[in-house]
Design a protein around this motif. Structure first.
Motif, short mmCIF file in Angstrom:
data_model
loop_
_atom_site.label_atom_id
_atom_site.label_comp_id
_atom_site.label_asym_id
_atom_site.label_seq_id
_atom_site.Cartn_x
_atom_site.Cartn_y
_atom_site.Cartn_z
N ASP A 124 0.89 -1.37 -0.12
CA ASP A 124 -0.06 0.11 0.10
C ASP A 124 0.88 1.19 0.07
N HIS A 172 -0.67 2.85 -3.01
CA HIS A 172 -1.75 3.71 -2.11
C HIS A 172 -3.38 3.45 -2.67
N LEU A 177 -5.28 1.96 -0.13
CA LEU A 177 -6.09 1.93 1.10
C LEU A 177 -6.48 3.18 1.64
#
Length: 245
Positions: free
Chosen positions: A65, A69, A71
């Motif tokens: 993540d 990116h 979440l």
């Protein structure tokens, strides 16, 4: 030494770090000894204890993540095969579930202790009515479906590969039923990654599909993750009970 008793020796390895060697008695298998040694010498296992994570796997999701990116605060996440809960902990923190900003639903055949901000359902996600039940729990569709599941192994390579593939295919089909447009699917695969037929299907359903291997995956492990972003499939229509109009 009592049967099953474990003792250990500590010595520095070639890098100067302390290495624990487990000595076992009784009927402990060599595979159990090697697994215990690996756990004792794994820096991510120790770090997970310090950071309060339920498993070292938490760092894999963090790494994926941090780079991609997906979440985002306020979104909805489904974590398949969630126990013991390392990925659910990360997802809940990043989407703000504990603060009521996002939502995380965790699913597993096994029971799992409560995690703040996470709703847990003990059920089989492969059951025919599972997507309907989970959508009803969530009150709408998910933005991310996570799967860090691994099938139980038999030691027979071809059988194990088929089990792993079947589990990933099931998770991908589940994701296609429950994701919002633009959603993300992350799943553990092994060796060469998802097979050609599954990759073809994912590329039809998602804008971008790639394999990733976080640094926290053990170097001697064949595990990788398939990351599919930008869901563009045609999910089934929601009923009013599931959160539709």
């Amino acid at each position: 030494m009592r049967p099953g008793c474990v003792t250990s020796d500590m010595a520095k390895d070639t890098t100067g770090r302390l290495h624990v060697t487990v000595k076992t008695g009784g009927k402990r298998k060599l595979s159990s000894k090697l697994w215990l040694e690996r756990q004792l010498n794994d820096p991510y296992v120790a770090q997970a204890k310090r950071d309060g994570f339920r498993s070292r796997a938490a760092y894999k999701l963090l790494e994926i993540d941090d780079k991609h990116h997906f979440l985002k605060r306020g979104i909805s996440v489904i974590d398949l095969g969630a126990a013991p809960g390392g990925w659910s902990q990360i997802a809940a923190k990043r989407v703000g579930a504990a603060d009521g900003k996002g939502r995380v639903v965790a699913i597993d055949l096994l029971a799992m202790p409560e995690i703040p901000g996470v709703t847990f359902a003990q059920l089989d996600f492969l059951a025919e009515d599972a997507p309907e039940k989970i959508l009803k729990m969530m009150g709408g569709r998910a933005d991310v479906v996570l799967s860090d599941m691994a099938a139980n192994t038999t030691g027979h390579r071809k059988t194990d590969q088929l089990r792993i593939l079947g589990l990933v295919e099931g998770a991908a089909a589940f994701a296609a039923d429950v994701l919002n447009p633009g959603g993300t699917f992350v799943a553990k695969v092994f060796q060469s990654g998802a097979d050609a037929e599954l990759m073809t299907q994912l590329k039809r359903d998602f804008a971008t599909v790639k394999h990733v291997k976080p640094a926290s995956s053990r170097q001697d492990s064949s595990e990788r993750y398939v990351l599919a972003m930008g869901f563009r499939g045609q999910p089934k229509a929601l009923t009013s009970e599931q959160g539709g109009a």
